[in-house]
Scaffold this active site. Structure first.
Site, PDB file in Angstrom:
ATOM      1  N   PRO A   1      -7.092  -5.351  17.252  1.00 41.45           N
ATOM      2  CA  PRO A   1      -8.007  -4.303  17.766  1.00 41.45           C
ATOM      3  C   PRO A   1      -7.334  -2.968  18.056  1.00 41.45           C
ATOM      4  O   PRO A   1      -7.283  -2.532  19.200  1.00 41.45           O
ATOM      5  CB  PRO A   1      -8.565  -4.953  19.032  1.00 41.45           C
ATOM      6  CG  PRO A   1      -7.459  -5.840  19.506  1.00 41.45           C
ATOM      7  CD  PRO A   1      -6.769  -6.356  18.277  1.00 41.45           C
ATOM      8  N   CYS A   2      -6.908  -2.272  17.010  1.00 42.26           N
ATOM      9  CA  CYS A   2      -6.340  -0.932  17.218  1.00 42.26           C
ATOM     10  C   CYS A   2      -7.404   0.057  17.696  1.00 42.26           C
ATOM     11  O   CYS A   2      -7.071   1.119  18.221  1.00 42.26           O
ATOM     12  CB  CYS A   2      -5.648  -0.432  15.949  1.00 42.26           C
ATOM     13  SG  CYS A   2      -6.741  -0.294  14.528  1.00 42.26           S
ATOM     14  N   HIS A   3      -8.686  -0.326  17.535  1.00 43.25           N
ATOM     15  CA  HIS A   3      -9.750   0.571  18.010  1.00 43.25           C
ATOM     16  C   HIS A   3      -9.772   0.655  19.535  1.00 43.25           C
ATOM     17  O   HIS A   3     -10.410   1.547  20.100  1.00 43.25           O
ATOM     18  CB  HIS A   3     -11.114   0.110  17.478  1.00 43.25           C
ATOM     19  CG  HIS A   3     -11.468  -1.303  17.843  1.00 43.25           C
ATOM     20  ND1 HIS A   3     -11.055  -2.387  17.102  1.00 43.25           N
ATOM     21  CD2 HIS A   3     -12.174  -1.812  18.892  1.00 43.25           C
ATOM     22  CE1 HIS A   3     -11.520  -3.510  17.665  1.00 43.25           C
ATOM     23  NE2 HIS A   3     -12.190  -3.188  18.752  1.00 43.25           N
TER      24      HIS A   3
END
Lengths: 157, 205
Positions: free
Chosen positions: B175-177
């Site tokens: 989850p780089c978001h």
């Protein structure tokens, strides 16, 4: 090297036509599957500058010999063949008259016709596959096509 | 009308190719299955439709190796996989069934944690440290680039963290978001800012 899926997408239809021309409708699907599985196995070691078409036809040729039935079977006169073998796993619109005409050709003529006219291989490469001379391969393709036109006349338009 | 091969005299061989599309599709599925059984399927891929566009999913035998947005150009991504992992790349949905199902569940809001084997071979060094840390940022939470830099032991590497996120080979699943700017604005995203906003909104619901 492009992803193998691209090779399948680009050359899959050509290899199927070659397999159908050389082996007929019943064995073509198996020959196609074995050709691409063998090709997938060898693909990472393929010379990036190789002619992919010729490479695939070479593999298909060997797989066809392995499957072999059509090539060892004596040619059968076209009119004795059933028009539509009911067990053929092929689309109903596969042209069985064309296959009957192809099957009446001597094996080397049938192979030369398929490799030259369907795969676009030069006669020298076909000679290497068939184990004869370039001239013999050229003659086999030309003679095969001539006989095919007689046995399987297309409607003139 | 079937395609005429370049050498085909007057379409003499049309009867060999008419309407083979179904048979070819069937043969391609069979090839994928046989390649898998023979241990020759180095990279399997499929796509899945989501609210942030059609995602490309690719897996090695070790696990999910790549998730790609349409703006990354799926063809270009597959070419890179062929170069960096193996050219034995085939469309083979079966290996990606679990990943596709979990992604569907995530976008349906019923999954908050991915439970998939991951193959992180496309990332290394500092970027890999960042990627591994990102899997610890929980659903619905946000962390700043600076906080991530500090967490991986290099507080000054804020820009490098941004770069690692931009090159995350497994967006959505890793989850780089959830990494945002310290001022609260959401920052850049590999799938485009709109996609990042959609994911953060989904997780905030």
């Amino acid at each position: 090297m492009p992803p193998f899926e691209e090779v399948v997408a680009e050359y899959g239809p050509m290899v199927l036509r070659v397999c159908r021309a050389v082996l007929g409708p019943t064995d073509a699907a198996d020959a196609w599957s074995e050709t691409f599985l063998s090709a997938l196995r060898a693909y990472p070691d393929l010379d990036p500058g190789a002619n992919i078409e010729a490479w695939l036809v070479t593999i298909a040729h060997r797989r066809a010999i392995d499957i072999g039935r059509a090539l060892t079977r004596a040619p059968v006169p076209a009119e004795t063949l059933p028009e539509r073998p009911s067990a053929a796993p092929d689309p109903a619109d596969y042209d069985h008259d064309l296959w009957a005409a192809l099957q009446a050709l001597p094996p080397k003529q049938r192979q030369a016709v398929a490799y030259h006219y369907l795969a676009g291989l030069p006669h020298a490469e076909i000679a290497a596959l068939l184990g004869n001379s370039t001239d013999a391969a050229r003659r086999a393709a030309a003679d095969g096509l001539k006989t095919l036109r007689k046995l399987y006349p297309k409607d003139e338009t | 009308m079937a395609t005429i091969d370049r050498g085909d005299p007057d379409g003499l061989f049309d009867g060999l190719s008419s309407d083979s599309a179904d048979l070819l599709a069937q043969l391609r599925r069979r090839l994928a299955a046989e390649a898998q059984s023979a241990g020759l399927l180095d990279v399997a891929y499929r796509t899945v439709d989501t609210p942030v566009g059609r995602l490309l999913l690719a897996a090695t035998p070790a696990g999910l190796v790549r998730v790609a947005y349409p703006i990354e150009d799926h063809d270009a991504v597959l070419t890179t996989l062929a170069e960096r992992v193996s050219p034995r790349v085939l469309a083979a949905p079966a290996r990606l069934d679990a990943a596709a199902r979990e992604i569907d569940e995530y976008f349906a809001g019923v999954r908050t944690h991915f439970d998939l084997p991951l193959d992180l071979q496309l990332t290394g060094g500092f970027r890999r440290q960042v990627i591994e840390h990102l899997t610890d940022i929980g659903y619905g939470r946000r962390e700043s680039y600076a906080a991530v830099a500090a967490a991986v032991g290099n507080p000054r590497a804020v820009r490098a963290v941004g770069s690692a996120c931009a090159h995350n080979p497994l967006p959505v699943v890793v989850p780089c978001h959830r990494v945002v700017r310290s001022d609260g604005s959401i920052g850049q995203y590999v799938g485009g800012i709109e996609a990042k906003s959609t994911l953060l909104t989904l997780e905030a619901a």
